[in-house]
Design an enzyme around this catalytic site. Structure first.
Site, PDB file in Angstrom:
ATOM      1  N   GLU A  59       4.342  -5.225   7.146  1.00 24.47           N
ATOM      2  CA  GLU A  59       3.837  -3.727   7.455  1.00 24.47           C
ATOM      3  C   GLU A  59       4.505  -3.327   9.351  1.00 24.47           C
ATOM      4  O   GLU A  59       4.552  -2.673   9.662  1.00 24.47           O
ATOM      5  CB  GLU A  59       2.042  -4.534   7.277  1.00 24.47           C
ATOM      6  CG  GLU A  59       2.068  -4.364   6.575  1.00 24.47           C
ATOM      7  CD  GLU A  59       2.182  -4.906   4.973  1.00 24.47           C
ATOM      8  OE1 GLU A  59       2.551  -6.547   5.847  1.00 24.47           O
ATOM      9  OE2 GLU A  59       1.066  -5.357   4.716  1.00 24.47           O
TER      10      GLU A  59
ATOM     11  N   ALA B 214       0.811  -0.764   0.292  1.00 28.46           N
ATOM     12  CA  ALA B 214      -0.169   0.076   0.133  1.00 28.46           C
ATOM     13  C   ALA B 214       0.353   1.414   0.215  1.00 28.46           C
ATOM     14  O   ALA B 214       1.973   0.681  -0.032  1.00 28.46           O
ATOM     15  CB  ALA B 214      -0.834   0.059   1.370  1.00 28.46           C
TER      16      ALA B 214
ATOM     17  N   GLY C 296       0.446  -4.524   0.456  1.00 27.34           N
ATOM     18  CA  GLY C 296      -0.695  -5.073  -0.115  1.00 27.34           C
ATOM     19  C   GLY C 296      -0.366  -5.822  -1.622  1.00 27.34           C
ATOM     20  O   GLY C 296      -1.577  -6.541  -2.104  1.00 27.34           O
TER      21      GLY C 296
ATOM     22  N   GLU D 283      -0.394  -8.915  -0.923  1.00 30.12           N
ATOM     23  CA  GLU D 283      -2.530  -8.963  -0.607  1.00 30.12           C
ATOM     24  C   GLU D 283      -3.198  -9.525  -1.524  1.00 30.12           C
ATOM     25  O   GLU D 283      -3.612 -10.483  -1.718  1.00 30.12           O
ATOM     26  CB  GLU D 283      -2.968  -8.527   0.521  1.00 30.12           C
ATOM     27  CG  GLU D 283      -2.199  -8.781   2.085  1.00 30.12           C
ATOM     28  CD  GLU D 283      -2.161  -8.023   2.909  1.00 30.12           C
ATOM     29  OE1 GLU D 283      -2.642  -7.534   3.586  1.00 30.12           O
ATOM     30  OE2 GLU D 283      -2.344  -6.208   2.323  1.00 30.12           O
TER      31      GLU D 283
HETATM   32  N1  DAK Z   1       4.545   3.263  -0.717  1.00 30.99           N
HETATM   33  C1  DAK Z   1       5.152   4.162  -1.521  1.00 30.99           C
HETATM   34  N2  DAK Z   1       6.105   4.128  -1.696  1.00 30.99           N
HETATM   35  C2  DAK Z   1       6.660   2.952  -1.569  1.00 30.99           C
HETATM   36  C3  DAK Z   1       6.350   2.282  -1.322  1.00 30.99           C
HETATM   37  C4  DAK Z   1       5.158   2.414  -0.344  1.00 30.99           C
HETATM   38  N3  DAK Z   1       4.986   0.778  -0.179  1.00 30.99           N
HETATM   39  N4  DAK Z   1       7.477   1.184  -2.082  1.00 30.99           N
HETATM   40  C5  DAK Z   1       8.823   1.980  -2.418  1.00 30.99           C
HETATM   41  N5  DAK Z   1       7.683   3.273  -2.138  1.00 30.99           N
HETATM   42  C6  DAK Z   1       8.906   4.460  -3.230  1.00 30.99           C
HETATM   43  C7  DAK Z   1       9.572   4.982  -1.949  1.00 30.99           C
HETATM   44  O1  DAK Z   1       9.199   6.112  -1.266  1.00 30.99           O
HETATM   45  C8  DAK Z   1      10.574   5.056  -3.171  1.00 30.99           C
HETATM   46  O2  DAK Z   1      10.577   6.781  -4.167  1.00 30.99           O
HETATM   47  P1  DAK Z   1      11.886   7.986  -3.713  1.00 30.99           P
HETATM   48  O3  DAK Z   1      12.035   8.249  -2.791  1.00 30.99           O
HETATM   49  O4  DAK Z   1      12.628   7.772  -4.893  1.00 30.99           O
HETATM   50  O5  DAK Z   1      10.282   9.037  -4.319  1.00 30.99           O
HETATM   51  C9  DAK Z   1      10.521   4.851  -4.504  1.00 30.99           C
HETATM   52  O6  DAK Z   1       9.531   3.952  -4.879  1.00 30.99           O
HETATM   53  C10 DAK Z   1      12.401   3.096  -5.058  1.00 30.99           C
HETATM   54  O7  DAK Z   1      11.503   3.226  -3.592  1.00 30.99           O
HETATM   55  P2  DAK Z   1      12.844   1.995  -3.127  1.00 30.99           P
HETATM   56  O8  DAK Z   1      14.210   3.742  -3.623  1.00 30.99           O
HETATM   57  O9  DAK Z   1      12.804   2.385  -1.296  1.00 30.99           O
HETATM   58  O10 DAK Z   1      13.711   1.430  -3.444  1.00 30.99           O
HETATM   59  P3  DAK Z   1      14.974   0.103  -3.198  1.00 30.99           P
HETATM   60  O11 DAK Z   1      14.916  -0.984  -4.446  1.00 30.99           O
HETATM   61  O12 DAK Z   1      15.647   0.292  -3.041  1.00 30.99           O
HETATM   62  O13 DAK Z   1      13.881  -0.514  -2.211  1.00 30.99           O
HETATM   63  C11 DAK Z   1      12.384  -1.796  -1.233  1.00 30.99           C
HETATM   64  C12 DAK Z   1      13.216  -1.608  -2.680  1.00 30.99           C
HETATM   65  C13 DAK Z   1      10.250  -2.473  -1.640  1.00 30.99           C
HETATM   66  C14 DAK Z   1      13.172  -3.451  -0.510  1.00 30.99           C
HETATM   67  C15 DAK Z   1      11.263  -0.802  -0.505  1.00 30.99           C
HETATM   68  O14 DAK Z   1      11.009   0.184  -1.239  1.00 30.99           O
HETATM   69  C16 DAK Z   1      10.581  -1.741   0.529  1.00 30.99           C
HETATM   70  O15 DAK Z   1      11.112  -1.432   1.571  1.00 30.99           O
HETATM   71  N6  DAK Z   1       8.949  -0.318   0.006  1.00 30.99           N
HETATM   72  C17 DAK Z   1       8.151  -0.598   1.191  1.00 30.99           C
HETATM   73  C18 DAK Z   1       7.573  -1.841   1.624  1.00 30.99           C
HETATM   74  C19 DAK Z   1       6.761  -1.627   2.807  1.00 30.99           C
HETATM   75  O16 DAK Z   1       6.704  -1.852   3.611  1.00 30.99           O
HETATM   76  N7  DAK Z   1       5.312  -2.363   2.444  1.00 30.99           N
HETATM   77  C20 DAK Z   1       4.588  -2.720   2.532  1.00 30.99           C
HETATM   78  C21 DAK Z   1       4.032  -1.395   3.166  1.00 30.99           C
HETATM   79  S1  DAK Z   1       2.281  -1.354   4.303  1.00 30.99           S
HETATM   80  C22 DAK Z   1      -5.002  -2.023   4.528  1.00 30.99           C
HETATM   81  C23 DAK Z   1      -4.617  -2.366   3.691  1.00 30.99           C
HETATM   82  C24 DAK Z   1      -3.596  -2.663   3.440  1.00 30.99           C
HETATM   83  C25 DAK Z   1      -2.614  -2.508   4.455  1.00 30.99           C
HETATM   84  C26 DAK Z   1      -2.588  -1.378   4.771  1.00 30.99           C
HETATM   85  C27 DAK Z   1      -4.502  -1.021   5.743  1.00 30.99           C
HETATM   86  N8  DAK Z   1      -6.392  -1.307   5.117  1.00 30.99           N
HETATM   87  C28 DAK Z   1      -8.003  -1.398   4.036  1.00 30.99           C
HETATM   88  C29 DAK Z   1      -6.758  -0.965   6.688  1.00 30.99           C
HETATM   89  C30 DAK Z   1      -1.447  -2.518   3.241  1.00 30.99           C
HETATM   90  C31 DAK Z   1       0.031  -2.324   4.371  1.00 30.99           C
HETATM   91  C32 DAK Z   1       0.555  -2.067   2.880  1.00 30.99           C
HETATM   92  O17 DAK Z   1       1.612  -2.527   1.892  1.00 30.99           O
END
Ligand code: DAK
Length: 257
Positions: free
Chosen positions: A131, A65, A108, A111
């Protein structure tokens, strides 16, 4: 029609949605769900679309997400606006969904892949529910679907530590149907979808419904339900056609009715 966050194509009787927010590794935001749900609504009622492929880029299926969109959210807003609802549309889509996953399928993203019926993974795919590292937990079915698919032991480890799992581990665990080389992923996914789209739509939809029911009911109820659905297919043109074609040693010509 032009979309901001997805690319949409039809290839014969297959619909293809490509998640397309490359600068954010296809992070899933409200706009993306609005656009994707609109397309799915149209395809649900379109006789010509009989299977759908959902895919991303070579680097990311979806990195979760959109954290930047979620960061300022407060509980009353998420509750009143029912933050989960738009995510749920995919899991109610009645025709088969094939996820073609390359690169990151995190949070997400994982998911969304699990809301699909078949996951094909490229050899560079990485699945995870990170998460916990953001101070939250999976919110779109991760704790429930992953547990049912790969079991408690691995789900607990993935959900509690946030570690990623590669394609081979994901296949071993039963999360993905098959691993294919990255260069072949989209062609293979399309092949699978085209095979499905050539079959009888009522039978395909019935099969999907019955397999899904296996996750939600007892074995006895599931088997009873399967039997009724099986019997009901004898009311279709396609059952007569499929069986007659076999007996007559010719290819079937399904009418999807
Ligand atoms: N959201 C927003 N931007 C993201 C992102 C994300 N999930 N993942 C990556 N980006 C963006 C980064 O901020 C970066 O943007 P800039 O800084 O260049 O503006 C760009 O994508 C490239 O990312 P990185 O520079 O970090 O790239 P790397 O290759 O170094 O790393 C990575 C890749 C995938 C390991 C890293 O980007 C990372 O850890 N990303 C976050 C992964 C994560 O934590 N995902 C889970 C998110 S929480 C709900 C339903 C569902 C959900 C929530 C609520 N309800 C209905 C209540 C779901 C929640 C989630 O999914």
């Amino acid at each position: 029609m032009n979309y901001e966050t997805i690319l949409v194509e039809t290839k014969g009787n297959v619909g293809v949605i490509t998640l397309n927010r490359p600068k954010a590794l296809n992070a899933l935001n409200s706009q993306l769900f609005k656009e994707m749900n609109g397309v799915l609504d149209g395809w649900e009622n379109d006789q010509n679309i009989r299977c759908v492929v959902i895919t991303g880029s070579d680097k990311a299926f979806a990195a979760g997400a959109d954290i930047k969109e979620m960061e300022p959210l407060q509980f009353p807003g998420t509750y009143v606006d029912d933050f989960i609802t738009p995510w749920d549309r995919m899991s109610r889509f009645r025709k088969p969904l094939v996820a073609a996953v390359a690169g990151y399928a995190l949070g997400g993203g994982c998911e969304v892949a699990m809301m699909c019926d078949i996951i094909l993974a490229a050899d560079n795919a990485q699945f995870g529910q990170p998460e916990i590292k953001l101070g939250v937990i999976p919110g779109a079915g991760g704790t429930q679907r992953l547990t049912r698919i790969i079991g408690k032991a691995k789900t607990m480890e993935l959900v509690l530590t946030g570690r990623m799992m590669g394609a081979e581990e994901a296949e071993r665990s039963g999360l993905v149907a098959r691993i294919v080389p990255l260069t072949d992923l989209k062609t293979e996914a399309l092949k699978v979808a085209e095979n499905i789209a050539a079959l009888s739509l009522p039978a395909v939809m019935a099969a999907k419904e019955c397999v899904q029911r296996a996750y939600e009911t007892t074995l006895a109820e599931g088997i009873r339900g399967e039997r009724r659905v099986f019997q009901s297919l004898f009311g279709t043109h396609d059952q007569k056609e499929g069986m007659n074609a076999f007996v007559s040693k010719r290819p079937p010509s399904f009418k999807h009715r």
